[in-house]
Design a protein around this motif. Structure first.
Motif, short mmCIF file in Angstrom:
data_model
loop_
_atom_site.label_atom_id
_atom_site.label_comp_id
_atom_site.label_asym_id
_atom_site.label_seq_id
_atom_site.Cartn_x
_atom_site.Cartn_y
_atom_site.Cartn_z
N GLY A 119 -16.03 4.98 -4.78
CA GLY A 119 -14.81 4.17 -4.70
C GLY A 119 -14.67 3.38 -3.42
N LYS A 120 -15.76 3.14 -2.69
CA LYS A 120 -15.67 2.42 -1.42
C LYS A 120 -15.08 1.02 -1.60
CE LYS A 120 -20.06 2.74 -0.39
NZ LYS A 120 -20.50 3.56 -1.54
N THR A 121 -15.55 0.30 -2.61
CA THR A 121 -15.06 -1.06 -2.82
C THR A 121 -13.60 -1.05 -3.26
OG1 THR A 121 -17.29 -1.81 -3.39
CG2 THR A 121 -15.47 -3.24 -4.02
N ASN A 122 -13.23 -0.08 -4.08
CA ASN A 122 -11.83 0.07 -4.45
C ASN A 122 -10.96 0.29 -3.21
OD1 ASN A 122 -10.85 0.13 -7.31
ND2 ASN A 122 -12.70 1.34 -7.56
N VAL A 123 -11.40 1.20 -2.35
CA VAL A 123 -10.65 1.50 -1.13
C VAL A 123 -10.54 0.26 -0.26
CG1 VAL A 123 -10.74 2.80 1.04
CG2 VAL A 123 -11.13 3.98 -1.13
N LEU A 124 -11.65 -0.47 -0.13
CA LEU A 124 -11.66 -1.68 0.70
C LEU A 124 -10.62 -2.69 0.23
CD1 LEU A 124 -13.66 -3.19 2.94
CD2 LEU A 124 -14.28 -4.50 0.91
N LEU A 125 -10.65 -3.00 -1.07
CA LEU A 125 -9.75 -4.03 -1.59
C LEU A 125 -8.31 -3.53 -1.64
CD1 LEU A 125 -9.94 -6.92 -2.45
CD2 LEU A 125 -10.34 -6.19 -4.80
N ARG A 126 -8.12 -2.27 -1.98
CA ARG A 126 -6.77 -1.70 -1.97
C ARG A 126 -6.20 -1.65 -0.55
NH1 ARG A 126 -3.84 -1.99 -6.55
NH2 ARG A 126 -4.69 -0.77 -8.28
N ARG A 127 -7.04 -1.36 0.42
CA ARG A 127 -6.59 -1.37 1.82
C ARG A 127 -6.18 -2.78 2.23
NH1 ARG A 127 -4.55 1.52 6.25
NH2 ARG A 127 -5.29 0.56 8.18
N ALA A 128 -6.95 -3.77 1.83
CA ALA A 128 -6.59 -5.16 2.13
C ALA A 128 -5.26 -5.53 1.45
CB ALA A 128 -7.70 -6.10 1.67
N LEU A 134 -6.55 7.25 -8.10
CA LEU A 134 -7.29 7.53 -6.87
C LEU A 134 -7.08 8.98 -6.45
CD1 LEU A 134 -6.32 4.30 -4.91
CD2 LEU A 134 -8.50 4.74 -6.01
N ASP A 135 -8.07 9.53 -5.72
CA ASP A 135 -7.88 10.89 -5.20
C ASP A 135 -7.17 10.84 -3.84
OD1 ASP A 135 -9.83 10.48 -3.13
OD2 ASP A 135 -11.43 11.01 -4.50
N GLU A 136 -6.81 12.01 -3.34
CA GLU A 136 -6.01 12.07 -2.11
C GLU A 136 -6.75 11.46 -0.92
OE1 GLU A 136 -4.81 16.07 -1.42
OE2 GLU A 136 -3.55 16.20 -3.21
N ASN A 137 -8.04 11.68 -0.85
CA ASN A 137 -8.83 11.15 0.26
C ASN A 137 -8.84 9.63 0.24
OD1 ASN A 137 -10.51 11.05 2.48
ND2 ASN A 137 -12.32 11.79 1.43
N GLN A 138 -8.98 9.03 -0.94
CA GLN A 138 -8.97 7.58 -1.06
C GLN A 138 -7.61 7.00 -0.68
OE1 GLN A 138 -10.14 7.55 -5.17
NE2 GLN A 138 -12.29 7.08 -4.72
N ILE A 139 -6.53 7.62 -1.15
CA ILE A 139 -5.18 7.13 -0.84
C ILE A 139 -4.92 7.23 0.66
CG2 ILE A 139 -2.72 7.61 -1.13
CD1 ILE A 139 -3.36 8.43 -4.01
N GLU A 140 -5.40 8.30 1.29
CA GLU A 140 -5.22 8.45 2.74
C GLU A 140 -5.88 7.31 3.50
OE1 GLU A 140 -6.49 11.55 6.33
OE2 GLU A 140 -6.80 12.09 4.22
N LEU A 141 -7.09 6.92 3.08
CA LEU A 141 -7.80 5.84 3.77
C LEU A 141 -7.10 4.49 3.55
CD1 LEU A 141 -11.47 6.87 2.96
CD2 LEU A 141 -10.35 6.97 5.18
N ILE A 142 -6.44 4.33 2.43
CA ILE A 142 -5.76 3.08 2.12
C ILE A 142 -4.42 2.97 2.85
CG2 ILE A 142 -4.63 1.76 0.27
CD1 ILE A 142 -6.78 2.99 -1.62
N GLU A 143 -3.65 4.05 2.87
CA GLU A 143 -2.24 3.97 3.27
C GLU A 143 -1.91 4.64 4.60
OE1 GLU A 143 0.10 5.46 0.06
OE2 GLU A 143 -0.54 3.91 -1.35
N GLU A 144 -2.72 5.59 5.05
CA GLU A 144 -2.29 6.41 6.18
C GLU A 144 -2.99 6.09 7.49
OE1 GLU A 144 -2.13 10.57 5.24
OE2 GLU A 144 -1.36 10.21 3.22
N ILE A 145 -4.06 5.33 7.47
CA ILE A 145 -4.68 4.88 8.71
C ILE A 145 -3.78 3.83 9.35
CG2 ILE A 145 -6.66 3.69 9.72
CD1 ILE A 145 -8.36 4.79 7.45
N PRO A 146 -3.51 3.90 10.66
CA PRO A 146 -2.69 2.87 11.31
C PRO A 146 -3.23 1.47 11.01
CG PRO A 146 -3.06 4.69 12.81
CD PRO A 146 -3.90 4.97 11.60
N LEU A 147 -2.35 0.53 10.76
CA LEU A 147 -2.74 -0.80 10.31
C LEU A 147 -3.63 -1.54 11.30
CD1 LEU A 147 0.58 -2.03 8.66
CD2 LEU A 147 -1.58 -1.56 7.50
N HIS A 148 -3.47 -1.27 12.58
CA HIS A 148 -4.24 -2.00 13.58
C HIS A 148 -5.43 -1.19 14.10
CE1 HIS A 148 -1.34 -5.28 13.75
NE2 HIS A 148 -0.38 -4.37 13.76
#
Length: 391
Positions: A37-46, A11-25
């Motif tokens: 990579g939208k679907t990847n980000v969605l499922l990885r975020r879940a 994953l690129d840095e932008n994708q990892i940021e959306l998965i891991e760095e946005i507050p969980l709530h």
């Protein structure tokens, strides 16, 4: 394993940021072009949310084929890395609310799919207030551009927060309310954009850019980081009869199964896209009668209530690398090569978004077949073979 599933180190840095760095709530909308990579980000975020203790999550998709496609990303080999049981369609989830609360589905007289979807969601409104069923920690929704306002209200009712991904240029339901309605219901929600995409060959990007350009930002062609087989290709074929369209398609598919055999072994597929549901059966029958293609294709569809459909499974069969889908059913899917048959059928009823969506299902090549007159949109974006026309 599905070829679309991407590991963290890919994953690129932008994708990892959306998965891991946005507050969980925190709720969020993620937008971007096909293949970003939208679907990847969605499922990885879940998956990430569950790893942080938020186990009660739900992943919603639109069509049954897309849901089954998303489920292929829940496995790494034989190991389940995200519970496939937590992935379902928007309609199946809403139907489950009726079933769990023991109330009847609404009766809608006349109207179309849009009326049914709105009525179904509206009829389930308010059930959470008298329910013993807990709210979800987060509801994740793919293809959010096709949501109706009533569905968005229901998602807010049942989720402590929500995570949406979408692209307005891939909108299938013209009457859907989409991202503007999400912004209205989830007041103050932020939107993040994935700019670069990895799936589409430059030649396909240029075709798609002639159909719909982004309202803001760069074109698909200028943001492509495609590294697959080259060159890409988008080519119309016709006029020719339906029988000849199928025959020519089958010759090409045989060759593509050989050329892309390594990628197909890794999970890639060839897609056959048709306008109508009945067209799928015609194409499958022709392929089943062929010595080389017999038992290599399957129709990807939702299970109907027809008794003749009782044994049908909509899951992607890894032993059948050729998928036959309708134009609407292709939503969210991806294929190494696409064959769009009978493209001049009802072409005046298609929106630019439908053309854009079908074209961008292909990674490397798309062949577009027509019987009578080539549809205007295709003629405007694809060059005809003109080698012998100028002398």
């Amino acid at each position: 394993m599905s070829l679309w599933w991407t590991a963290r180190n890919q994953l690129d840095e932008n994708q990892i940021e959306l998965i891991e760095e946005i507050p969980l709530h925190e709720s969020r909308i993620v937008v971007g072009p096909p293949g970003c990579g939208k679907t990847n980000v969605l499922l990885r975020r879940a998956q990430f949310a569950r790893s942080q203790g938020l186990s009660n999550v739900l992943v919603l998709s639109f069509t049954r084929p897309l849901t089954e496609f998303v489920k292929t990303g829940c496995y790494e080999g034989s190991k389940e890395i995200f519970p496939a049981s937590l992935v379902t369609t928007v309609e199946s989830w809403i139907r489950s609310l009726y079933r769990n609360h023991k109330i009847d589905l609404p009766v809608v007289s006349g109207g179309g799919l849009s009326d049914w979807k709105r009525a179904l969601a509206a009829g389930a409104a308010g059930l959470s207030t008298s329910s013993s069923q807990p709210r979800y920690d987060t509801i994740f929704v793919d293809e959010a551009q096709d949501l109706f306002a009533e569905e968005i209200e229901l998602i807010k009712e049942w989720g402590d927060c929500a995570f949406f991904t979408g692209d307005s240029r891939q909108k299938i339901y013209a009457a859907a309310d989409g991202v503007p309605a999400i912004e209205a219901v989830f007041s103050g929600i932020e939107t993040s954009e994935l700019s670069f995409h990895y799936r589409l060959a430059p030649e396909l990007c240029r075709v798609a850019d002639k159909i719909l350009r982004p309202q803001a930002g760069a074109s698909l062609a200028s943001t492509s980081l495609y590294t697959g087989p080259k060159p890409g290709r988008a080519e119309p074929h016709g006029p020719m009869s339906r029988t000849n369209q199928i025959a020519q398609m089958m010759v090409s598919v045989k060759n593509q199964l050989r050329v892309y055999s390594t990628l197909i072994d890794q999970g890639d597929r060839i897609g056959i896209v048709v306008p109508e549901r009945a067209d799928r059966e015609v194409v499958l029958a022709a392929m089943e009668d062929d010595d080389e293609l017999g038992n290599l294709a399957q129709i990807i569809r939702a299970k109907s209530t027809d008794i003749s459909d009782s044994g049908y499974s909509p899951a992607f069969d890894p032993a059948k690398p050729v998928s036959i889908v309708t134009e609407a059913g292709s939503k969210g899917l991806e294929f190494r090569a696409v064959h769009w048959l009978f493209s001049d059928t009802s072409w005046r009823r298609r929106s630019s978004e439908v053309y854009y969506t079908v074209i961008t299902r292909a990674k490397t090549s798309i062949d577009i077949y027509y019987d009578g007159v080539i549809p205007t949109t295709i003629a405007q974006c694809c060059a005809l073979d003109s080698k012998d026309l100028w002398s």
